[in-house]
Design a protein around this motif. Structure first.
Motif, PDB file in Angstrom:
ATOM      1  N   ALA A  96       0.852  -1.192   0.000  1.00  0.00           N
ATOM      2  CA  ALA A  96       0.000   0.000   0.000  1.00  0.00           C
ATOM      3  C   ALA A  96       0.888   1.243   0.000  1.00  0.00           C
ATOM      4  CB  ALA A  96      -0.907  -0.001   1.220  1.00  0.00           C
ATOM      5  N   CYS A  97       0.633   2.119  -0.969  1.00  0.00           N
ATOM      6  CA  CYS A  97       1.321   3.411  -1.020  1.00  0.00           C
ATOM      7  C   CYS A  97       0.458   4.452  -0.306  1.00  0.00           C
ATOM      8  CB  CYS A  97       1.546   3.839  -2.468  1.00  0.00           C
ATOM      9  SG  CYS A  97       2.400   2.612  -3.473  1.00  0.00           S
ATOM     10  N   ALA A  98       0.880   5.692  -0.388  1.00  0.00           N
ATOM     11  CA  ALA A  98       0.099   6.763   0.236  1.00  0.00           C
ATOM     12  C   ALA A  98      -1.251   6.934  -0.442  1.00  0.00           C
ATOM     13  CB  ALA A  98       0.886   8.072   0.202  1.00  0.00           C
ATOM     14  N   ASP A  99      -1.366   6.535  -1.722  1.00  0.00           N
ATOM     15  CA  ASP A  99      -2.603   6.790  -2.467  1.00  0.00           C
ATOM     16  C   ASP A  99      -3.049   5.601  -3.315  1.00  0.00           C
ATOM     17  OD1 ASP A  99      -0.535   6.835  -4.292  1.00  0.00           O
ATOM     18  OD2 ASP A  99      -1.365   8.492  -5.458  1.00  0.00           O
ATOM     19  N   GLY A 100      -2.603   4.415  -3.017  1.00  0.00           N
ATOM     20  CA  GLY A 100      -2.994   3.263  -3.829  1.00  0.00           C
ATOM     21  C   GLY A 100      -2.087   2.089  -3.529  1.00  0.00           C
ATOM     22  N   HIS A 101      -1.960   1.192  -4.481  1.00  0.00           N
ATOM     23  CA  HIS A 101      -1.131   0.005  -4.284  1.00  0.00           C
ATOM     24  C   HIS A 101      -0.167  -0.169  -5.450  1.00  0.00           C
ATOM     25  CE1 HIS A 101      -4.443  -0.877  -1.504  1.00  0.00           C
ATOM     26  NE2 HIS A 101      -3.623  -1.733  -0.915  1.00  0.00           N
ATOM     27  N   ILE A 102       0.970  -0.796  -5.170  1.00  0.00           N
ATOM     28  CA  ILE A 102       1.895  -1.201  -6.218  1.00  0.00           C
ATOM     29  C   ILE A 102       2.294  -2.656  -5.989  1.00  0.00           C
ATOM     30  CG2 ILE A 102       2.863   1.093  -6.674  1.00  0.00           C
ATOM     31  CD1 ILE A 102       5.373   0.148  -5.051  1.00  0.00           C
ATOM     32  N   ILE A 103       2.797  -3.240  -7.051  1.00  0.00           N
ATOM     33  CA  ILE A 103       3.422  -4.557  -6.986  1.00  0.00           C
ATOM     34  C   ILE A 103       4.926  -4.351  -7.085  1.00  0.00           C
ATOM     35  CG2 ILE A 103       3.717  -6.776  -8.166  1.00  0.00           C
ATOM     36  CD1 ILE A 103       0.848  -6.347  -9.267  1.00  0.00           C
ATOM     37  N   VAL A 104       5.663  -4.975  -6.190  1.00  0.00           N
ATOM     38  CA  VAL A 104       7.122  -4.993  -6.258  1.00  0.00           C
ATOM     39  C   VAL A 104       7.544  -6.445  -6.421  1.00  0.00           C
ATOM     40  CG1 VAL A 104       9.297  -4.498  -5.079  1.00  0.00           C
ATOM     41  CG2 VAL A 104       7.367  -2.927  -4.846  1.00  0.00           C
ATOM     42  N   ALA A 105       8.306  -6.731  -7.476  1.00  0.00           N
ATOM     43  CA  ALA A 105       8.733  -8.099  -7.774  1.00  0.00           C
ATOM     44  C   ALA A 105      10.256  -8.138  -7.831  1.00  0.00           C
ATOM     45  CB  ALA A 105       8.123  -8.574  -9.087  1.00  0.00           C
ATOM     46  N   ALA A 106      10.882  -8.123  -6.668  1.00  0.00           N
ATOM     47  CA  ALA A 106      12.341  -8.138  -6.581  1.00  0.00           C
ATOM     48  C   ALA A 106      12.827  -9.579  -6.681  1.00  0.00           C
ATOM     49  CB  ALA A 106      12.796  -7.492  -5.280  1.00  0.00           C
ATOM     50  N   GLY A 107      13.217  -9.985  -7.866  1.00  0.00           N
ATOM     51  CA  GLY A 107      13.555 -11.380  -8.100  1.00  0.00           C
ATOM     52  C   GLY A 107      14.963 -11.777  -7.737  1.00  0.00           C
ATOM     53  N   ASN A 108      15.793 -10.809  -7.363  1.00  0.00           N
ATOM     54  CA  ASN A 108      17.154 -11.151  -6.953  1.00  0.00           C
ATOM     55  C   ASN A 108      17.636 -10.163  -5.900  1.00  0.00           C
ATOM     56  OD1 ASN A 108      18.374  -8.819  -8.334  1.00  0.00           O
ATOM     57  ND2 ASN A 108      17.938  -9.957 -10.230  1.00  0.00           N
ATOM     58  N   ASP A 109      18.806 -10.431  -5.326  1.00  0.00           N
ATOM     59  CA  ASP A 109      19.309  -9.620  -4.223  1.00  0.00           C
ATOM     60  C   ASP A 109      19.621  -8.192  -4.668  1.00  0.00           C
ATOM     61  OD1 ASP A 109      19.106 -11.874  -2.635  1.00  0.00           O
ATOM     62  OD2 ASP A 109      21.226 -12.416  -2.860  1.00  0.00           O
ATOM     63  N   GLY A 110      20.137  -8.049  -5.889  1.00  0.00           N
ATOM     64  CA  GLY A 110      20.446  -6.710  -6.382  1.00  0.00           C
ATOM     65  C   GLY A 110      19.212  -5.837  -6.498  1.00  0.00           C
ATOM     66  N   GLN A 111      18.117  -6.410  -6.991  1.00  0.00           N
ATOM     67  CA  GLN A 111      16.882  -5.634  -7.108  1.00  0.00           C
ATOM     68  C   GLN A 111      16.340  -5.269  -5.736  1.00  0.00           C
ATOM     69  OE1 GLN A 111      14.489  -8.247  -9.518  1.00  0.00           O
ATOM     70  NE2 GLN A 111      15.386  -7.525 -11.447  1.00  0.00           N
ATOM     71  N   TYR A 112      16.454  -6.179  -4.777  1.00  0.00           N
ATOM     72  CA  TYR A 112      16.025  -5.857  -3.414  1.00  0.00           C
ATOM     73  C   TYR A 112      16.826  -4.690  -2.853  1.00  0.00           C
ATOM     74  CZ  TYR A 112      16.013  -6.001   1.663  1.00  0.00           C
ATOM     75  OH  TYR A 112      15.952  -5.644   2.990  1.00  0.00           O
ATOM     76  N   GLN A 113      18.133  -4.707  -3.049  1.00  0.00           N
ATOM     77  CA  GLN A 113      18.978  -3.629  -2.539  1.00  0.00           C
ATOM     78  C   GLN A 113      18.599  -2.291  -3.150  1.00  0.00           C
ATOM     79  OE1 GLN A 113      22.904  -5.093  -3.437  1.00  0.00           O
ATOM     80  NE2 GLN A 113      22.652  -6.887  -2.086  1.00  0.00           N
ATOM     81  N   LYS A 114      18.359  -2.268  -4.442  1.00  0.00           N
ATOM     82  CA  LYS A 114      17.965  -1.023  -5.104  1.00  0.00           C
ATOM     83  C   LYS A 114      16.610  -0.538  -4.595  1.00  0.00           C
ATOM     84  CE  LYS A 114      20.535  -2.006  -9.362  1.00  0.00           C
ATOM     85  NZ  LYS A 114      20.419  -2.370 -10.796  1.00  0.00           N
ATOM     86  N   PHE A 115      15.704  -1.469  -4.306  1.00  0.00           N
ATOM     87  CA  PHE A 115      14.381  -1.118  -3.795  1.00  0.00           C
ATOM     88  C   PHE A 115      14.493  -0.370  -2.471  1.00  0.00           C
ATOM     89  CE2 PHE A 115      10.587  -3.146  -1.423  1.00  0.00           C
ATOM     90  CZ  PHE A 115       9.772  -2.050  -1.658  1.00  0.00           C
ATOM     91  N   VAL A 116      15.211  -0.937  -1.516  1.00  0.00           N
ATOM     92  CA  VAL A 116      15.275  -0.291  -0.196  1.00  0.00           C
ATOM     93  C   VAL A 116      16.133   0.969  -0.229  1.00  0.00           C
ATOM     94  CG1 VAL A 116      14.721  -2.386   1.077  1.00  0.00           C
ATOM     95  CG2 VAL A 116      17.120  -1.876   0.549  1.00  0.00           C
ATOM     96  N   GLU A 117      17.137   0.984  -1.098  1.00  0.00           N
ATOM     97  CA  GLU A 117      17.933   2.209  -1.223  1.00  0.00           C
ATOM     98  C   GLU A 117      17.097   3.331  -1.820  1.00  0.00           C
ATOM     99  OE1 GLU A 117      21.308   0.970  -3.454  1.00  0.00           O
ATOM    100  OE2 GLU A 117      22.272  -0.039  -1.752  1.00  0.00           O
ATOM    101  N   ALA A 118      16.232   3.025  -2.789  1.00  0.00           N
ATOM    102  CA  ALA A 118      15.350   4.048  -3.361  1.00  0.00           C
ATOM    103  C   ALA A 118      14.414   4.608  -2.300  1.00  0.00           C
ATOM    104  CB  ALA A 118      14.545   3.464  -4.521  1.00  0.00           C
ATOM    105  N   GLY A 119      14.034   3.761  -1.339  1.00  0.00           N
ATOM    106  CA  GLY A 119      13.141   4.203  -0.273  1.00  0.00           C
ATOM    107  C   GLY A 119      13.859   4.837   0.899  1.00  0.00           C
TER     108      GLY A 119
END
Length: 415
Positions: free
Chosen positions: A258-281
């Motif tokens: 859940a975002c501030a105004d809706g929903h998104i799907i996050v599909a982090a299929g590997n460790d690198g994508q997970y790292q980029k996800f949390v760093e972006a946040g």
């Protein structure tokens, strides 16, 4: 689509004729695929009422002034590109007509209860006698043998019996938890798809050897087969998988947030994508924490990690998240309603929504075949037929019946 000199491109199945005795969804989905690929599909329907789905509305297609026609949107979804012929197959004369038509067909498709067509002389052995190389495909709920063979099978029931609902829906321990069916008749559709593959394989075998064959398709078989990794997980662990809602049993994070105004799907299929996800946040520490550094560790510690990610995602708006994550290569996307789907620029660019001429509505909107082929393109430019629209045409063209003969058959209620 055509060549530069305006000569139409060939149709992959332009040499194939299908006699379609099926109705509702699984069978018609198969025959619609074959029609899209160029086969001449002759849809045999009951006089007066036709395919059950013709009445499965509203909504119905509307005419030029906005009035409902007799064509339900459900029926329109699975019957483009076919020719409709009305025949009463319960009558001896109707059965004889179908046997005559089968003599000129390559494929027969049916989804009657086990044994019903044998009483009419329209089963595989009967039609093989008049067309030895016929490819005959039966679709039932449970197949032609086994203790459940004579039971009626419906998509909803099979989703439950076949395990799909046991892994669909929110986790039991969370609010709203419990089994849930899929929002479209997925088992019917996948059975239609598997049937399409089987028919094409059987035609290839026939073309090589001259031998036809019988195809026994069952909704339950299909449902068990399409459990895919879920079924494999069970067979290799001995543990029945459970429901995970919008999460994934083997990958974290691979779910909705859940975002501030809706929903998104996050599909982090590997460790690198997970790292980029949390760093972006702005939560780089979640990438460095050894509890979350690798996917196996994230799966193990999901109940600790996911609430932290949910808190992070809730701080920003949906479109902001999508822009940030796309910029760093993290797979993500919105959860669109169907209206948003058809308004999506990618869907529009691909031309998936089409409008074709229709006898009663003037034009109807349809979804084109997703099969894009360069040499033998699939076509979706013929609207689903009106009930009996092609009866006279087919009986004249294929069986040589004249107007008087057709009128006599109609007078007796055979067509």
């Amino acid at each position: 689509m055509s060549t530069s000199n305006s000569t139409p491109l060939p149709k992959a199945l332009g040499h194939i004729r299908v006699l379609d005795l099926s109705r509702v969804l699984a069978g018609p989905w198969c025959s619609q695929n074959l029609a899209d690929l160029g086969a001449d599909v002759i849809k045999i329907e009951r006089p007066g009422s036709g395919d059950d789905t013709r009445a499965w509305g509203p909504p119905y297609a509307k005419d030029a002034v906005g009035r409902d026609t007799s064509e339900a949107a459900y029926y329109l979804s699975a019957n483009r590109g076919k020719r409709s012929v009305t025949v009463d197959i319960a009558s001896p004369e109707g059965q004889a007509l179908v046997r005559e038509l089968a003599r000129h067909a390559d494929v027969v498709l049916e989804n009657f209860k086990v044994g019903q067509l044998k009483r009419y002389g329209l089963d595989y052995e009967s039609l093989k006698a008049v067309k030895p190389d016929i490819v005959y495909c039966s679709i039932t709920g449970f197949g032609q043998d086994g203790p459940y063979a004579h039971r009626a099978g419906y998509d909803f029931l099979i989703q439950g019996m076949g395990g799909l609902m046991s892994v669909t829906g929110e986790r039991d321990e969370l609010p709203g938890g419990g089994p849930q069916k899929v929002g479209v008749a997925l088992t019917d559709l996948m059975t239609g798809m598997y049937a399409t593959v089987a028919v094409l394989a059987a035609l290839t075998h026939r073309d090589r050897t001259g031998e036809g064959q019988y195809i026994d398709m069952a909704l339950l078989d299909t449902q068990v087969a399409m459990l895919a990794n879920v079924g494999s997980n069970y067979l290799n662990s001995g543990k029945p998988p459970k429901r995970w809602g919008n999460a994934h049993p083997n990958i974290v994070p691979y779910q909705t947030f859940a975002c501030a105004d809706g929903h998104i799907i996050v599909a982090a299929g590997n460790d690198g994508q997970y790292q980029k996800f949390v760093e972006a946040g702005g939560r780089r520490e979640l990438a460095l924490d050894p509890r979350f550094a690798t996917n196996p560790m994230r799966v193990k510690n999901r109940d600790t990690l996911v609430p932290l990610l949910a808190e992070m995602v809730r701080e920003r708006r949906r479109d902001e998240w999508i822009a940030m994550l796309e910029a760093v290569g993290v797979p993500c996307g919105p959860i669109n309603d169907v209206g948003e789907v058809f308004d999506n620029p990618q869907v529009r660019s691909r031309g998936i929504e089409i409008e074709v001429p229709h006898a009663a509505a003037g034009t109807v909107k349809l979804v084109r075949s997703p099969m894009k082929m360069s040499a033998t393109p699939a076509t979706s430019d013929k609207a689903p037929p009106m009930l009996g629209e092609h009866t006279d045409e087919v009986l004249s063209e294929m069986l040589g019946k004249d107007e008087a003969e057709i009128a006599a058959l109609r007078g007796k209620g055979v067509v």
